[in-house]
Design an enzyme around this catalytic site. Structure first.
Site, PDB file in Angstrom:
ATOM      1  CD  GLU A 158     -20.666  29.339  22.997  1.00 51.79           C
ATOM      2  OE1 GLU A 158     -19.787  30.075  24.456  1.00 51.79           O
ATOM      3  OE2 GLU A 158     -20.349  28.834  22.375  1.00 51.79           O
ATOM      4  CB  SER A 210     -10.758  24.532  30.238  1.00 48.50           C
ATOM      5  OG  SER A 210     -10.907  25.399  29.605  1.00 48.50           O
ATOM      6  CG  ASP A 211      -8.461  26.516  27.105  1.00 50.38           C
ATOM      7  OD1 ASP A 211      -9.799  25.723  27.261  1.00 50.38           O
ATOM      8  OD2 ASP A 211      -7.722  27.445  26.404  1.00 50.38           O
TER       9      ASP A 211
HETATM   10  N1  HPA Z   1     -11.780  29.412  22.880  1.00 52.32           N
HETATM   11  C1  HPA Z   1     -12.787  29.530  22.202  1.00 52.32           C
HETATM   12  N2  HPA Z   1     -13.504  29.171  23.092  1.00 52.32           N
HETATM   13  C2  HPA Z   1     -12.840  28.784  24.765  1.00 52.32           C
HETATM   14  C3  HPA Z   1     -11.650  27.909  24.363  1.00 52.32           C
HETATM   15  C4  HPA Z   1     -10.811  28.599  23.923  1.00 52.32           C
HETATM   16  O1  HPA Z   1      -9.916  28.778  23.517  1.00 52.32           O
HETATM   17  N3  HPA Z   1     -11.474  27.670  25.549  1.00 52.32           N
HETATM   18  C5  HPA Z   1     -12.755  27.366  25.777  1.00 52.32           C
HETATM   19  N4  HPA Z   1     -13.908  27.866  25.566  1.00 52.32           N
END
Ligand code: HPA
Length: 236
Positions: A182, A204-205
């Site tokens: 965004e 988050s990852d």
């Molecule tokens: N890709 C795109 N947007 C995201 C990701 C991702 O791995 N993780 C959190 N937002």
């Protein structure tokens, strides 16, 4: 002024708005952090609440996922509702080994594979950036709260599920910290309207280690990020 996407009346939205992708997250923030929160928009369930935080008026609204969605909502806030500052709070996927899940990433600038900037017909590539005073405030807030924060370039991508699983490495080589979907649109809309924007995210990852946060970790990371964002918001 109500729009096709927002039925809030003039004056019902604060000068500072926190935006998160998920409208239910906006509801959660309003219920858990704001005093006297009032629902001022629910068109398409894109909730917007206005209340106060430590005595200062703040709104919190969903943006939806991706460039077109935040492009619409942030444009309307800046241009039709006289909003001065939007602070995006969200999550991101790490592109770097030293950017760990639950760390905070602050988007100093956003690169992109979106063509959102093409509308300006620049015959070049616009470098979309955050507001410097908001960056400074976020840096101070992270220090005060003892949080590990990474400040740098992020990628606003149009593809969450990309055909090329190694794609991220080309951006990572150039020092891009993490991806989300965004900020490029938000930063351009802010610059065009001569307003301010900042993105603060919780990792988050990780695309590098493939580690993903548990729901509990996501909640803790989210709480830290919110504390930073609200500190920045009341400094405005
Ligand atoms: N890709 C795109 N947007 C995201 C990701 C991702 O791995 N993780 C959190 N937002």
């Amino acid at each position: 002024m109500a729009t096709a996407h927002n039925k809030a009346k003039q004056g019902e939205i604060a000068k500072v708005v926190l935006m998160c992708g998920d409208p239910l997250r906006a509801k959660y923030i309003a219920e858990n952090y704001l005093s006297d929160a009032k629902l001022v928009n629910e068109v398409r369930n894109m909730y917007c609440y206005t209340g106060t935080y430590k005595g200062k008026e703040v709104s919190v609204m969903g943006s939806g996922m991706g460039v077109p969605s935040i492009g619409i909502y942030s444009y309307e806030l800046y241009n039709f509702y006289d909003v001065d500052t939007i602070i995006r709070v969200g999550t991101c996927g790490s592109y770097q080994e030293n950017v760990h899940v639950r760390d905070i990433v602050v988007g100093v600038a956003a690169s992109t594979n979106s063509n959102y900037g093409d509308q300006f017909n620049l015959r070049g590539i616009y470098s979309a950036n955050a507001d410097f005073s908001l960056l400074r405030a976020a840096d101070k807030a992270c220090e005060k709260l003892g949080l590990t924060a990474h400040f740098g370039n992020i990628l606003t991508t149009d593809t969450f599920y990309d055909e090329d699983k190694e794609y991220y490495k080309r951006w990572a080589k150039l020092g891009v910290l993490a991806c989300e979907m965004e900020s490029y649109a938000l930063y351009i809309n802010a610059s065009r309207a001569n307003k301010k924007a900042l993105t603060i995210m919780s990792v988050s990852d990780s695309l590098v280690t493939k580690v993903e946060t548990t729901p509990e970790e996501r909640q803790n990371g989210f709480t830290s990020m919110m504390e930073v964002a609200l500190e920045v918001a009341i400094g405005e």
